[in-house]
Scaffold this active site. Sequence first.
Site, PDB file in Angstrom:
ATOM      1  N   ASP A 483       0.811  -1.221   0.000  1.00  0.00           N
ATOM      2  CA  ASP A 483       0.000   0.000   0.000  1.00  0.00           C
ATOM      3  C   ASP A 483       0.841   1.266   0.000  1.00  0.00           C
ATOM      4  O   ASP A 483       0.316   2.362  -0.202  1.00  0.00           O
ATOM      5  CB  ASP A 483      -0.933   0.019   1.221  1.00  0.00           C
ATOM      6  CG  ASP A 483      -2.046  -1.000   1.105  1.00  0.00           C
ATOM      7  OD1 ASP A 483      -2.378  -1.382  -0.021  1.00  0.00           O
ATOM      8  OD2 ASP A 483      -2.572  -1.426   2.144  1.00  0.00           O
ATOM      9  N   CYS A 484       2.123   1.132   0.262  1.00  0.00           N
ATOM     10  CA  CYS A 484       2.989   2.308   0.335  1.00  0.00           C
ATOM     11  C   CYS A 484       3.696   2.612  -0.981  1.00  0.00           C
ATOM     12  O   CYS A 484       4.437   3.587  -1.066  1.00  0.00           O
ATOM     13  CB  CYS A 484       4.028   2.128   1.441  1.00  0.00           C
ATOM     14  SG  CYS A 484       3.298   2.034   3.087  1.00  0.00           S
TER      15      CYS A 484
END
Length: 818
Positions: A483-484
């Site tokens: 998600d980063c």
Amino acid sequence: MKYGHFDDAAREYVVTTPHTPYPWINYLGTKDFFSLISHTGGGYAFYRDAKMRRLLRYRYNNVPVDAGGRIFTINEGGDVWSPSYFPYRTDLDSFETRHGMGYTRITGSRRGLHASVLYFVPVQGNAEIQMVTLTNESDHVKTVNLISFVEFALWNAEDDQTNYQRNLSLAEVEVEGGAIFHKTEFRERRNHYAVYSVNEPIVGFDTDRDTFLGPQNGWDEGVVAHSATSGNSIASGWYPIGSHNLEVTLQPGESKESVFVLAYVETPQDAKWESKGIINKTPAREILARFDTPEKVEREFAALKNYWDDLLDVYKVDSTSPELDRMVNIWNQYQCMVTYNLSRSASYFETGIGRGMGFRDSNQDLLGFVHMVPGRARERILDIAATQLPDGSAYHQYQPLTKRGNDAVGSGFNDDPLWLILGVAAYVKETGDLAILDEMVPFDNDPAQAAPLMEHLRRSFNFTMDNRGPHGLPLIGRADWNDCLNLNVFSTEPNESFQTAPNREGGVAESVFIAGMVAAIGPEYAELARLMGDEDEAARAEASVRDVVEATERHGWDGKWFRRAYDYYGNPVGSASNEEGQIWIEPQGYCVMGGIGLEDGRAVQALDSVRERLNTPHGSVLLNPAYTQYKVELGEVSSYPPGYKENAGIFCHNNPWITIAETMVGRPEYAWEYYKQIAPAFREEISDIHRLEPYVYAQMIAGKDAIRHGEAKNSWLTGTASWNFVAVSQYLLGIRPGYGGLIVDPRIGAEVGEFTVRRSIRGAEYVIHYLNTHGGRNAVGDEGGFKPASLTVDGAAWEGNTVPYAPAGTTVAVEVRF
């Protein structure tokens, strides 16, 4: 350095000092009511939703970290202490906390008085039981005051910690004998309240925190605790609590038990009141009556133990490694069930207010618990699928109480749809229940848009195939599993979230990782279609998978490893041409798991690069070199300090992909080594470095670029649990379900030269005995796979490694020799 030890026979971890580096916790509860409890009694409880139905208050980032919680005070003539040590820090003659399967027992003794508190949530019932046993081990009569304490939250945990101008005027309680009823907001929209009760006569009570502690006093300075005299206070606004004061006299050698119950109670909307302003206590009395004697509590506790016996009997190993056995038989499976129940919502690192159940999280968690509770796995699959959007994409999260998609985060995480296929495939392999694929399931929880579950899978697959970039690789969207890695976000505003900031239009960012998922998961979709009699769809899916594999071979390979992605501008990420972040772990694992490079040597080369560039004694880091400056086109991953979280931290969730990949290329010694590096039982001796619980996995361990390399963060609620159970049970020990039978394919290091696995599936039991007589690794078979030298089934020689499913009630003996 160790702070306790494993008691494998009791399935417990025994903490022998209150002075652990960080609170070491356990989870109580199996279905709707859950509690978090630390080894010193901290934590909180909630009903179903840690945000909307919080019973007890907890303050994150507190000093001390674990202040508050559940406090049992013993006052013996002015000598004040607690069996949990905190908050008074009075020296104890002995201290011990036993964290078990769904229960915790905290024991302390001082000056001849032994105090033990058993905490658990029964299998049936929305309550936390706290049974206190006091034993006089001295040679003279003892009279003490036993004083309980909990602090109520005002239900909505986020509002409880923010909206003080309103909240400090809300609190309302009722007291009836030894039962304290927390009824804040009950007279408006709520039809639920909490009760904290004791089964013994009391000499006093308190429901107002300031009365209990004294104005501005700390937890260790409470006036009631030190005076042994309760204020009999009735909360009116401010801070509602529950406290009972019992006077206990014990003859030498005598023990007495007191049962405290914290319960959640709902009433029918039209039957909320007994009389004007007096809540309907009938359902509360029914709950409390179930636990009003120690004998009843012991029966409920025995039922809880039987519940866990049944769950943990499905897969058991007996090997030459006690650490392996305790992880597989006890703690890894236990953690898988906890993550099933809570996803990522409530831990000592997740507040329970910031997110709900994750779409991808819950599908991956399913891999670790489907064998224990297949019926509940079925329910979870249907719940998850109902949050899918009509185009095949998905809400990234949904709320457990409403089961509705979370609009705050929304969708756009392009790996999400494929995880649904993997979860369903795991369930079908475990159960043979093809009927689930015909179940009508709504899209976006809209019954008007209901379609068979198989149609949901088709749209999941099509969404990935229909959203590909210029290299023929799947588009990443807002992010993929990482998600980063926000390749389309371009955030320069410090006050916005990377996960909710809008994507820049026109991006062509692609994910090699999702391509690896297509290679690994796409064939599962094709096989499900074939099992449903749709050969044309199976062939179409297989052709699409081949297209993605070919694109990966052409555009995903960087020379010595698989690239990670292509960014918004079409530039490679995870390439030797990059200054930083040249190699990433995720595609090396998943591309090999998808079979890419197994035939031409690229798989081995990629895994050699992992070993050379990413591996450390504490596990393999996510990328290398670490980012040392923020790159707006990459997003959050480059915002962390080097060595932490996704920026070259050891993100444990993806380490088992490398373990699995190493078994697939025929290198079990490396696979076994990688397994041991992050498995908590193997890290117990370095608990002073690891810091977190030595019995459950953490999400992250600080990487080689970090100052505190080897230190763990974010324990308990992590996909690491399910994936490591898959890695060890299905690939190292090599016992995994297939569509047509149980696959027996051990690929474990020579250190474990012999083991026996008992595996129950579809009503039959398989007893698999493995013996490595060569003292080395297994041979590589004709197909490049990993094959045992000989396999017998019920004493007869067997070709291949798939043992057909046997009729329910039978036992099958399998012998594997190398």
